[in-house]
Write a protein that holds these residues in place. Structure first.
Motif, PDB file in Angstrom:
ATOM      1  N   TYR A 113      91.741 -23.118 -46.126  1.00  0.00           N
ATOM      2  CA  TYR A 113      91.897 -22.998 -44.676  1.00  0.00           C
ATOM      3  C   TYR A 113      92.810 -21.825 -44.337  1.00  0.00           C
ATOM      4  O   TYR A 113      92.489 -21.022 -43.461  1.00  0.00           O
ATOM      5  CB  TYR A 113      92.455 -24.290 -44.086  1.00  0.00           C
ATOM      6  CG  TYR A 113      92.840 -24.142 -42.631  1.00  0.00           C
ATOM      7  CD1 TYR A 113      91.860 -24.039 -41.651  1.00  0.00           C
ATOM      8  CD2 TYR A 113      94.163 -24.065 -42.234  1.00  0.00           C
ATOM      9  CE1 TYR A 113      92.189 -23.883 -40.323  1.00  0.00           C
ATOM     10  CE2 TYR A 113      94.505 -23.906 -40.915  1.00  0.00           C
ATOM     11  CZ  TYR A 113      93.519 -23.817 -39.963  1.00  0.00           C
ATOM     12  OH  TYR A 113      93.862 -23.646 -38.648  1.00  0.00           O
ATOM     13  N   SER A 166      90.880 -18.557 -45.270  1.00  0.00           N
ATOM     14  CA  SER A 166      89.714 -18.224 -44.447  1.00  0.00           C
ATOM     15  C   SER A 166      90.042 -18.080 -42.973  1.00  0.00           C
ATOM     16  O   SER A 166      89.671 -17.102 -42.345  1.00  0.00           O
ATOM     17  CB  SER A 166      88.617 -19.268 -44.633  1.00  0.00           C
ATOM     18  OG  SER A 166      88.978 -20.490 -44.023  1.00  0.00           O
ATOM     19  N   ASP A 167      90.736 -19.045 -42.405  1.00  0.00           N
ATOM     20  CA  ASP A 167      90.917 -19.065 -40.960  1.00  0.00           C
ATOM     21  C   ASP A 167      92.109 -18.238 -40.499  1.00  0.00           C
ATOM     22  O   ASP A 167      92.001 -17.451 -39.570  1.00  0.00           O
ATOM     23  CB  ASP A 167      91.057 -20.506 -40.481  1.00  0.00           C
ATOM     24  CG  ASP A 167      90.707 -20.666 -39.016  1.00  0.00           C
ATOM     25  OD1 ASP A 167      89.835 -19.927 -38.540  1.00  0.00           O
ATOM     26  OD2 ASP A 167      91.299 -21.530 -38.359  1.00  0.00           O
ATOM     27  N   SER A 185      86.358 -19.024 -39.738  1.00  0.00           N
ATOM     28  CA  SER A 185      86.581 -20.432 -40.055  1.00  0.00           C
ATOM     29  C   SER A 185      85.501 -20.942 -41.004  1.00  0.00           C
ATOM     30  O   SER A 185      84.324 -20.985 -40.657  1.00  0.00           O
ATOM     31  CB  SER A 185      86.582 -21.273 -38.787  1.00  0.00           C
ATOM     32  OG  SER A 185      86.803 -22.617 -39.121  1.00  0.00           O
TER      33      SER A 185
END
Length: 134
Positions: A25, A28-29, A35
């Protein structure tokens, strides 16, 4: 009852799955801005289901726990991030979005856990067939 829960819930794979979810998370985000949270929950669920070496039921139960713990961590971070960005006036909408997101994450992790158990079962069948043939 306590022994049954100990047998059913495998904490080490769940903790590894939560670490995978949080790490992916953040990568990636937060860092890249893309997301990939649902595929991350599916991947972590598959890994947990594969690691527990149990039936689909055990994989699904451990996937639910993974989805709940990982989803709470990710959504608390997301709520704090939105609040930090100045969206405090929309907190009720953010909380509703986070609740729906949490339910979806739990479902995806559950499916991943059951799928990981099925993959492990098929993998072990294949290994046993190869050992018999040798």
């Amino acid at each position: 009852m306590k022994d049954m829960i100990k047998e059913l819930v495998k904490w080490r794979p769940i903790i590894i799955g939560v670490i995978i979810v949080v790490a992916l998370y953040v990568i990636s985000d937060v860092i890249s801005g893309i997301s990939l949270i649902l595929p991350t929950f599916l991947l972590a669920g598959i890994i947990v289901g594969f690691m527990i070496n149990g039936s689909e039921k055990y994989g699904a139960v451990n996937g639910v726990i993974l989805g709940l713990i990982g989803g709470l961590i990710v959504n608390v971070f997301l709520i704090a991030y939105y609040y930090y960005l100045g969206y405090g006036d929309y907190i009720s909408s953010i909380l509703l979005y986070s609740l729906m997101n949490l339910v979806l994450q739990i479902v995806v992790a559950t499916v991943g856990g059951a799928l990981g158990s099925v993959i492990r079962t098929e993998f072990m069948k294949e290994v046993q067939l190869e050992s018999i043939e040798d």
